[in-house]
Scaffold this active site. Sequence first.
Site, short mmCIF file in Angstrom:
data_model
loop_
_atom_site.label_atom_id
_atom_site.label_comp_id
_atom_site.label_asym_id
_atom_site.label_seq_id
_atom_site.Cartn_x
_atom_site.Cartn_y
_atom_site.Cartn_z
N GLY A 1 -36.37 27.38 29.61
CA GLY A 1 -35.03 27.63 30.14
C GLY A 1 -34.89 29.10 30.47
N HIS B 1 -30.58 36.60 12.57
CA HIS B 1 -29.99 35.92 13.73
C HIS B 1 -29.25 36.93 14.62
CE1 HIS B 1 -28.47 31.76 15.21
NE2 HIS B 1 -28.59 32.61 16.22
N ILE C 1 -36.84 32.35 17.97
CA ILE C 1 -35.56 32.97 18.30
C ILE C 1 -34.58 31.92 18.81
CG2 ILE C 1 -36.30 35.35 18.64
CD1 ILE C 1 -36.14 32.74 21.45
N ASP D 1 -36.02 34.92 13.65
CA ASP D 1 -34.64 35.41 13.75
C ASP D 1 -33.65 34.33 13.31
OD1 ASP D 1 -32.63 37.36 14.51
OD2 ASP D 1 -32.21 36.10 16.27
N SER E 1 -42.33 22.05 28.15
CA SER E 1 -40.91 21.73 28.16
C SER E 1 -40.77 20.27 28.58
CB SER E 1 -40.13 22.65 29.10
OG SER E 1 -40.52 22.43 30.44
N ARG E 2 -39.55 19.78 28.58
CA ARG E 2 -39.34 18.37 28.92
C ARG E 2 -39.81 18.04 30.33
NH1 ARG E 2 -33.15 17.35 27.55
NH2 ARG E 2 -33.06 19.37 28.60
N ARG F 1 -33.51 28.06 17.29
CA ARG F 1 -32.72 27.54 16.18
C ARG F 1 -33.67 27.22 15.03
NH1 ARG F 1 -28.42 29.28 17.92
NH2 ARG F 1 -26.57 28.04 18.40
N GLU G 1 -28.55 29.15 7.22
CA GLU G 1 -28.14 30.54 7.42
C GLU G 1 -26.81 30.81 6.73
OE1 GLU G 1 -28.23 31.44 11.61
OE2 GLU G 1 -30.36 30.98 11.77
N ILE H 1 -34.03 31.69 28.62
CA ILE H 1 -34.66 32.57 27.64
C ILE H 1 -36.18 32.47 27.73
CG2 ILE H 1 -34.99 33.02 25.18
CD1 ILE H 1 -32.05 32.18 24.77
#
Length: 315
Positions: free
Chosen positions: A156, A281, A232, A258, A177-178, A234, A263, A158
């Site tokens: 995507g 994060h 970076i 991160d 990726s998908r 989730r 969290e 990022i």
Amino acid sequence: MPEKVLIFSRFSKTLMARIGQRYELMDSAGKPPHEVFAPEELSKVRVLITAGGSPLGASALDSLPSLRAIICYGTGYDGVDLAAARARKISVGHSPGANAAAVADLALTLMLAVTRRLVPADAFVRDGSWAKALPSPMLRAPPGNPGRRIGVYGMGEIGRKIAARLAGFETEVGYFSRSKHEVPYRYFPTLEALAEWCSVLMIAVRASADTHHAVNAAILQKLGGDGYVINIARGSVIDQAALVAALTDNTIAGAGLDVFEKEPQAPGALTALPNVVLTPHVGGHTVEAHIAMQDCVIANLEAFFAGKPLVYPVN
């Protein structure tokens, strides 16, 4: 009289200052809104702002009968129960790509820090070991970046920025990726194939049921003893227990993280490991990224109160 907006998640007053100049903010300070505001106040709320990872499910939506828009501060929206929102005809918006550059920068920072062992090197100087010419196994010469194979999981906004930055380090870049994209990087049909090929796995995929614990013990095994994982995205994408085991028994060489499964991350097995670099994060935590995210939030709010579709809807 300014329109009222409920602040559902915990944000600093600084981050909400620009939005507060335009709207009357009902700030729950991270507490469940029903503990802060009376039911009659909540019954009139039409729009709220939330952090995308904050759980926002059907029961919370039921306490807001007039709610018609959920605006996520940031790119993510994995905490929002989209099916429950859809059933209640609640629009959901976010800030797509607003913090992508900042997050990509941190991804490379973590990669460089863990592969060049900056944390042990810093400690080696600070504790006097360098001055005493003491031996340090953690400071043996590591592989450099030219020719290093780096896999990007997720292509995507990022992921693309990460890949573009990696080119400057003379690396080979592949991705999974998908779907296949029109990008100048090698495409792999599965995450397993990507992990088998690369020595650094960059996680830049959106959190979903499909990606939950996608990076598991088997993927880490394929990455190998010279491999690193950087996350970076989730924390839910990595099986954190499997990661701790892989780092402890040297199944992989190290990790830069991160984000975490829970969290804030409390001290424990993960934080005790010397081959990990950890940040709280803060991937999207730059001045420019916050301004861009606020721009998206304000644009969505203005559109909503003008009776128009959200400018940045979650599709």
